[in-house]
Structures are given as C-alpha cells and as structure tokens.
Motif scaffolding. Structure first.
Motif, short mmCIF file in Angstrom:
data_model
loop_
_atom_site.label_atom_id
_atom_site.label_comp_id
_atom_site.label_asym_id
_atom_site.label_seq_id
_atom_site.Cartn_x
_atom_site.Cartn_y
_atom_site.Cartn_z
N ALA A 63 0.82 -1.21 0.00
CA ALA A 63 0.00 0.00 0.00
C ALA A 63 0.86 1.26 0.00
O ALA A 63 0.57 2.22 -0.72
CB ALA A 63 -0.93 -0.01 1.21
N LEU A 64 1.94 1.27 0.78
CA LEU A 64 2.82 2.43 0.81
C LEU A 64 3.54 2.63 -0.52
O LEU A 64 3.68 3.77 -1.00
CB LEU A 64 3.84 2.29 1.95
CG LEU A 64 3.28 2.49 3.34
CD1 LEU A 64 4.34 2.14 4.39
CD2 LEU A 64 2.80 3.91 3.54
N VAL A 65 3.99 1.55 -1.14
CA VAL A 65 4.66 1.65 -2.44
C VAL A 65 3.69 2.20 -3.49
O VAL A 65 4.04 3.09 -4.27
CB VAL A 65 5.22 0.28 -2.88
CG1 VAL A 65 5.62 0.27 -4.34
CG2 VAL A 65 6.40 -0.11 -2.00
N VAL A 66 2.46 1.71 -3.50
CA VAL A 66 1.48 2.19 -4.47
C VAL A 66 1.14 3.66 -4.20
O VAL A 66 1.09 4.48 -5.12
CB VAL A 66 0.21 1.32 -4.45
CG1 VAL A 66 -0.92 1.95 -5.24
CG2 VAL A 66 0.52 -0.07 -4.98
N TYR A 67 0.91 4.01 -2.93
CA TYR A 67 0.55 5.39 -2.58
C TYR A 67 1.65 6.36 -3.00
O TYR A 67 1.38 7.36 -3.67
CB TYR A 67 0.29 5.49 -1.08
CG TYR A 67 0.02 6.90 -0.62
CD1 TYR A 67 -1.21 7.50 -0.85
CD2 TYR A 67 1.01 7.63 0.02
CE1 TYR A 67 -1.46 8.79 -0.43
CE2 TYR A 67 0.77 8.93 0.44
CZ TYR A 67 -0.46 9.50 0.21
OH TYR A 67 -0.69 10.79 0.62
N LYS A 71 1.76 9.22 -6.01
CA LYS A 71 2.11 10.61 -5.68
C LYS A 71 3.32 11.08 -6.49
O LYS A 71 3.34 12.21 -6.98
CB LYS A 71 2.42 10.76 -4.19
CG LYS A 71 1.23 10.63 -3.30
CD LYS A 71 0.33 11.80 -3.47
CE LYS A 71 0.18 12.50 -2.14
NZ LYS A 71 -0.76 13.60 -2.22
N ALA A 72 4.32 10.23 -6.63
CA ALA A 72 5.54 10.61 -7.34
C ALA A 72 5.28 10.83 -8.83
O ALA A 72 5.83 11.75 -9.43
CB ALA A 72 6.62 9.55 -7.15
#
Length: 83
Positions: A63-67, A71-72
C-alpha cells in the motif's frame, strides 16, 4: 500494463517481507525460524499470529509503495478539474 507492473511490485515486496523483515521480527520476538511460524496455543488449538502479522506487513508495504508511487508520478492530480 498496470496489472503487470503491480504484480511485479507485489512479488518484490513479498520477497522483502519474507526474506528480510520476517526473520528480523522472528529474532525480536524469539520465534524459531521464520516469523510466520510464531504461534501460541489455547487448549488443542494453535493460533498462528506470526502469519497474520506477516500478511499485514506485506499489505502495508504494498500500500505504501502504491501510494507514494502514485504521488511521485502525479496520477493523483489527473481527476482534478483545471481552474
């Protein structure tokens, strides 16, 4: 294309959690071997809390990698109306 990239990211994150994070957690909590085998017993039942925590950590990292990936790249701004 997104599904292929998502599957590849998921495999990398799963390997990270399985090969690096789980052994470190196993050492910290005193589990022998992999953290997935950490459990406690209630009567005849074995509660595998290590497996649940491993899956939860895997989910959080994905989830953090996707989020942060969204954003990036700036995909979060595509649906907003331009002023």
């Amino acid at each position: 294309m997104g599904f292929i990239l998502g599957g590849a990211v998921s495999k990398v994150v799963t390997a990270l959690v399985t090969d690096i994070i789980n052994p470190l957690l196993g050492m910290a909590f005193g589990a022998v071997g992999d953290f997935k085998t950490a459990s406690f017993g209630i009567g005849q039942a074995r509660i595998l809390y290590g497996d649940l925590i491993s899956v939860f950590i895997d989910f959080l990292v994905v989830a953090l990698v996707v989020y942060f990936g969204v954003k990036a790249i700036g995909l979060d701004k595509l649906d907003k109306k331009k002023e």
